[in-house]
Design an enzyme around this catalytic site. Structure first.
Site, mmCIF file in Angstrom:
data_model
loop_
_atom_site.group_PDB
_atom_site.id
_atom_site.type_symbol
_atom_site.label_atom_id
_atom_site.label_comp_id
_atom_site.label_asym_id
_atom_site.label_seq_id
_atom_site.Cartn_x
_atom_site.Cartn_y
_atom_site.Cartn_z
ATOM 1 C CB THR A 173 42.220 51.058 42.893
ATOM 2 O OG1 THR A 173 41.636 51.159 41.600
ATOM 3 C CG2 THR A 173 42.890 49.711 43.055
ATOM 4 C CE LYS A 232 43.633 55.241 42.016
ATOM 5 N NZ LYS A 232 43.126 54.832 40.702
ATOM 6 C CE LYS A 265 32.793 53.446 42.052
ATOM 7 N NZ LYS A 265 33.914 52.704 42.577
ATOM 8 N NE ARG A 266 34.556 51.901 31.328
ATOM 9 C CZ ARG A 266 35.138 51.392 30.264
ATOM 10 N NH1 ARG A 266 36.441 51.542 30.088
ATOM 11 N NH2 ARG A 266 34.463 50.741 29.351
ATOM 12 C CG HIS A 274 42.489 42.035 37.942
ATOM 13 N ND1 HIS A 274 43.014 43.008 38.756
ATOM 14 C CD2 HIS A 274 43.545 41.468 37.320
ATOM 15 C CE1 HIS A 274 44.327 43.038 38.629
ATOM 16 N NE2 HIS A 274 44.671 42.103 37.768
ATOM 17 C CE LYS A 334 33.157 49.425 37.967
ATOM 18 N NZ LYS A 334 34.192 49.132 38.985
HETATM 19 C C1 26V Z 1 33.823 43.492 34.675
HETATM 20 C C2 26V Z 1 32.700 43.118 34.004
HETATM 21 C C3 26V Z 1 31.421 43.293 34.659
HETATM 22 C C4 26V Z 1 30.216 43.115 33.808
HETATM 23 C C5 26V Z 1 30.363 42.053 32.803
HETATM 24 C C6 26V Z 1 31.598 42.111 32.010
HETATM 25 C C7 26V Z 1 32.782 42.566 32.750
HETATM 26 C C8 26V Z 1 34.011 42.456 32.208
HETATM 27 C C9 26V Z 1 35.123 42.841 32.879
HETATM 28 C C10 26V Z 1 35.044 43.356 34.098
HETATM 29 C C11 26V Z 1 36.257 43.770 34.835
HETATM 30 C C12 26V Z 1 37.523 43.462 34.117
HETATM 31 C C13 26V Z 1 38.678 43.345 34.977
HETATM 32 C C14 26V Z 1 38.872 44.552 35.840
HETATM 33 O O1 26V Z 1 39.122 45.637 35.384
HETATM 34 N N1 26V Z 1 38.764 44.337 37.127
HETATM 35 C C15 26V Z 1 38.989 45.378 38.116
HETATM 36 O O2 26V Z 1 40.318 45.260 38.565
HETATM 37 C C16 26V Z 1 40.638 46.223 39.549
HETATM 38 C C17 26V Z 1 42.100 46.069 39.864
HETATM 39 O O3 26V Z 1 42.317 44.844 40.481
HETATM 40 C C18 26V Z 1 39.754 46.054 40.758
HETATM 41 O O4 26V Z 1 40.070 47.055 41.701
HETATM 42 C C19 26V Z 1 38.288 46.148 40.364
HETATM 43 O O5 26V Z 1 37.473 45.866 41.482
HETATM 44 C C20 26V Z 1 38.004 45.172 39.245
HETATM 45 O O6 26V Z 1 36.680 45.346 38.748
#
Ligand code: 26V
Length: 801
Positions: A641, A645, A534-535, A346, A540
């Site tokens: 996602t 929406k 969003k987060r 992801h 982002k």
């Molecule tokens: C992102 C980051 C970014 C900064 C550094 C640390 C860190 C750690 C985790 C993440 C994202 C974690 C995994 C996640 O939630 N990914 C999301 O998954 C969604 C469903 O597939 C996708 O639509 C999003 O683009 C994706 O960020």
């Protein structure tokens, strides 16, 4: 009890009195919600039992979706609609003077997830059941979901979330199916019948108790199961300090990790992961054995999907059971394991890839570590054969190296399928982030573009729009979302376009009431509702949005009155330890304060930060949006996602060519979307050649220097040096996310969007084309692809009601 209104009322009233111990007039909304919830759950139970019986009888292949997060939100409305009893209940309650909507408000969100990844898992559950597919979720029953966010003086404050305070009407505790999970201790090796046998003698064990929740599909008889595990002290006394043991044990399912940036409390996080995996696999095997007996057939009847790397210990755990307990030869066990397990990635962000230090991993999970070592050894031998002498490659691909266990490498080696979540993301995995693995296993890689359940995100949350669509093209789209495409034929139908406008206006009014109630602010529903929810993450680029608002404010102050009125709405939680993200929240609120209180500006623009963004709030936000902000630095957002929406609810995207935005563009056509900024390749090129100089943009663009200076020069009266770190990130640290580089094209596209909004029918036509093209982004499509291409599962031959 739901077959007619009168019967419903009678049962409801009797139950209400029996369960609350109060007479109807004395009962509270919560009593009423709980009574209704229990009635609905009991109603589902018949089909639930049948679904389980049927799958036992016909020996159907099952998929288990292992996920550390399930961001479910509320379930009452969804269940009522899926079961087809919404109308009876609504009318019956009305007769009693109860608004169903009020009862819905009594339900707390099940917020067992951080954002996209957890919500995706929840959408997948809905699609699996609605498509009659035998697919179940396995997760953790966190006592506290994602923290509750309060904004105090512009800052984020986190409070513990309490979704279980009044119990959970949807779950059934299955104490008889509890399993013991071993931790710590040592591994004993002995010889039995000429074979080395390993036994883990745990230092302590924890009891995993399952709570099952029914997942009812839309107008089908299929009811799948979401099994959430709760950690309890083991009944076998093992500890001198029982209090400490109890505390440590319960901590395992106490909190969802709010931090998707840093792994604090690493051991606890690793414990959670093994706890989920071990409990789930044991219960999967137990139910498999009841039906089939022979573990050699396991992969024919079971598929296990791991949602990101968090549940990747499923690979060594399955190996452990097959080798140590089932006495299988390693090679055979490996073949079964690899062909059972599939994995979704992801994120491409390397800082987000999980790695565990051996010094933590080995003592906590000694036998699992030995197996991981053996997997690594065999994997490296294979690499040596294929790439003789290429030690650098072998080191960088190893599962264990530099004192760490690389969870993504374990997932890549130990599964038969690896997928990204949007076409661009999968390409980046294949050709950059996981290039070496793609060279080794090209056949494992595939793309599964994300989707969302159109039932929650359109049918349930935007009933007026859903009604209009059903009137226009019939209700077939609810089962076959691709048929939303038929809406395109109304592109020139002005009465349809005016209807769309009216519905949007009503949805904006509903959101405006929420804004008023939460913030006290009045917002103008004839202004453009421009929304980013969003987060909060640097990539982002909420910062790009807020800097552009500052620029618009400056334009207004300079006397520019050619501004289409706009309301900027934000919703975002920042990880509690993510300093920079929290600064951005403070900046948004500071800009809001300035803009909203300036009479020269607040007729034209307003800024709203909605606190505690969550699923139930999202359901009010998406239907009310005109503009959807999807402005991540290209290549960084795996899919997104929220973009889907918004689109499905008729908002127009202002976005970069990132994640699934690329596919949204392909589907809607460039006249119905506002694309700006660097493309992924350009970002990657800059990152390689190091030729980006953010300072140049500061010096050359007056708009940019003005706003950056305003961050620190007293423009915000009480800010002091509050925003220095933001200015530094843009100038001193060379603007890692290319905010300044994309500023000009962002400002230009925003002007274009504003102009387009001025053409009322033109805008509604674009909106209609977005709705019409959104069927592709239903998670039904995504789940069909997983089912056919990865899991090889078939729908149950169930009869629609
Ligand atoms: C992102 C980051 C970014 C900064 C550094 C640390 C860190 C750690 C985790 C993440 C994202 C974690 C995994 C996640 O939630 N990914 C999301 O998954 C969604 C469903 O597939 C996708 O639509 C999003 O683009 C994706 O960020």
């Amino acid at each position: 009890m739901f077959s007619d209104k009168e019967e419903f009322k009678e049962v409801f009233l009797t139950r209400l009195e029996m369960t609350s111990g109060k007479s109807f007039p004395d009962s509270t909304k919560r009593d009423q919600y709980q009574t209704l919830g229990h009635m609905v759950r009991e109603y589902v139970s018949m089909n639930w039992i049948n679904t389980n019986e049927r799958s036992r009888m016909i020996k159907q292949k099952q998929v288990y979706y292992l996920s550390i997060e399930f961001l479910l939100g509320r379930l009452l409305r969804n269940n009522l609609l899926n079961l087809g009893i919404h109308k009876v209940v609504e009318e019956g309650l009305q007769d009693l003077g109860i608004e169903l909507g009020d009862l819905e408000e009594s339900e707390p969100d099940a917020g067992l997830g951080n954002g996209g990844l957890g919500r995706l898992a929840a959408c997948f559950l809905d699609s699996l059941a609605s498509l009659d597919l035998p697919g179940h979720g396995c997760g953790i029953r966190y006592k506290h979901g994602l923290f509750e966010q309060k904004i105090v003086d512009g800052y984020q404050v986190e409070l513990p979330e309490q979704w279980l305070r009044h119990g959970n009407v949807w779950e059934i505790r299955k104490a008889d199916s509890a399993v013991e999970i071993p931790f710590w201790g040592r591994v004993e090796c002995s010889e039995e019948e000429g074979r080395l046998v390993f036994r883990h003698l745990p230092g302590e064990t924890v009891t995993a108790v399952p709570y099952d929740m029914p997942v009812a599909g839309y107008q089908t008889e299929t009811v799948n199961t979401l099994r959430l595990w709760s950690a309890e002290p083991s009944p076998f006394p093992q500890h001198k300090n029982i209090m400490q043991y109890k505390r440590e044990t319960e901590l395992i399912s106490e909190f969802l990790y709010p931090d998707d940036t840093h792994d604090e409390g690493k051991i606890l996080r690793l414990k959670q992961q093994y706890f989920l995996v071990s409990a789930s696999i044991r219960s999967i095997i137990e139910s498999f054995k009841k039906q089939h007996g022979n573990m050699k057939d396991f992969n024919q009847f079971i598929s296990i999907h791991i949602n990101d790397t968090h549940p990747v210990l499923a690979i060594p755990e399955l190996m452990r059971i097959l080798v140590d307990e089932e006495k299988m030869a390693w090679e055979e066990a490996w073949d079964i394991t690899v062909s059972t397990i599939s994995y979704t990635n992801h994120t491409t962000l390397s800082e987000a890839l999980e790695k565990w230090p051996i010094r933590l991993f080995q003592p906590l999970l000694p036998r699992i570590f030995m197996i991981a070592e053996e997997i690594n050894k065999r994997f490296c031998l294979k690499l040596e054969e294929k790439y003789p002498g290429d030690w650098e490659r072998i080191r960088s691909m190893a599962i264990i190296s530099d004192g760490e266990v690389k969870m993504a490498h374990l997932a890549l080696a130990g599964s038969h399928s690896v997928n990204g979540v949007a076409a661009l993301h999968t390409e980046i995995l294949k050709h950059r982030e996981m290039k070496q693995f793609y060279e080794l296993y090209p056949e494992k890689f595939n793309n599964k573009t994300n989707g969302i359940t159109h039932r929650r995100w359109l049918l349930n949350s935007n009933p007026r729009l859903a009604g209009l669509i059903s009137e226009a093209i019939g209700p077939g789209w609810i089962k076959e979302p691709q048929r939303l495409g038929e809406m395109a034929k109304f592109a020139e139908d002005s009465s349809m376009l005016l209807e769309l406008e009216l519905i949007k206006e009503e949805n904006k009014q509903r959101l405006a009431r929420r804004v008023k109630q939460q913030t006290g602010l009045s917002i103008d529903t004839s202004s453009i509702f421009d929304i980013q929810v969003k987060r909060l993450h640097a990539y982002k680029r909420q910062l790009l949005n807020v800097l552009h608002i500052m620029h618009m404010y400056n334009r207004i102050k300079e006397g520019d009155s050619h501004i289409q009125p706009r309301t900027f709405i934000f919703g975002a939680k920042a990880s509690p330890g993510y300093y920079y993200a929290k600064k951005i929240i403070k900046l948004i609120n500071t800009v809001a304060e300035k803009v909203n209180n300036d009479p020269a500006a607040n007729k034209l623009i307003k800024v709203v930060f909605l606190e505690n963004y969550r699923v139930s709030l999202a359901e009010e936000i998406f239907p009310a949006a005109d503009i959807s902000e999807q402005i991540s630095t290209a290549s960084k957002e795996a899919s997104g996602t929220g973009n889907m929406k918004f689109m499905m609810n008729g908002a127009l995207t202002v976005g970069t060519l990132d994640g699934a935005n690329v596919e949204i563009l392909e589907r809607v056509g460039e006249e119905n979307i506002f694309i700006f900024g660097l493309a992924a390749e350009e970002v990657l090129r800059y990152q390689q050649n190091g030729e980006y100089r953010s300072m140049d943009y500061y010096h050359l663009d007056k708009r940019i220097s003005t706003i950056i200076n305003q961050l620190t020069n007293g423009f915000f009266p009480y800010a002091g040096d509050e925003f220095e770190s933001i200015a530094d990130s843009l100038l001193m640290h060379n603007d890692q996310y290319f905010v300044l580089r994309d500023f000009d094209s962002y400002a230009a596209i925003q002007k274009q969007a504003a102009n387009a909004y001025g053409d009322r029918l033109g805008w509604q036509r674009k909106s209609l084309m977005n709705i019409a093209a959104s069927g592709h982004f239903s998670s039904d499509r995504t789940i069909r692809e997983y089912a056919e291409e990865i899991w090889h599962i078939q729908p149950a031959a169930s009869h629609s009601k």
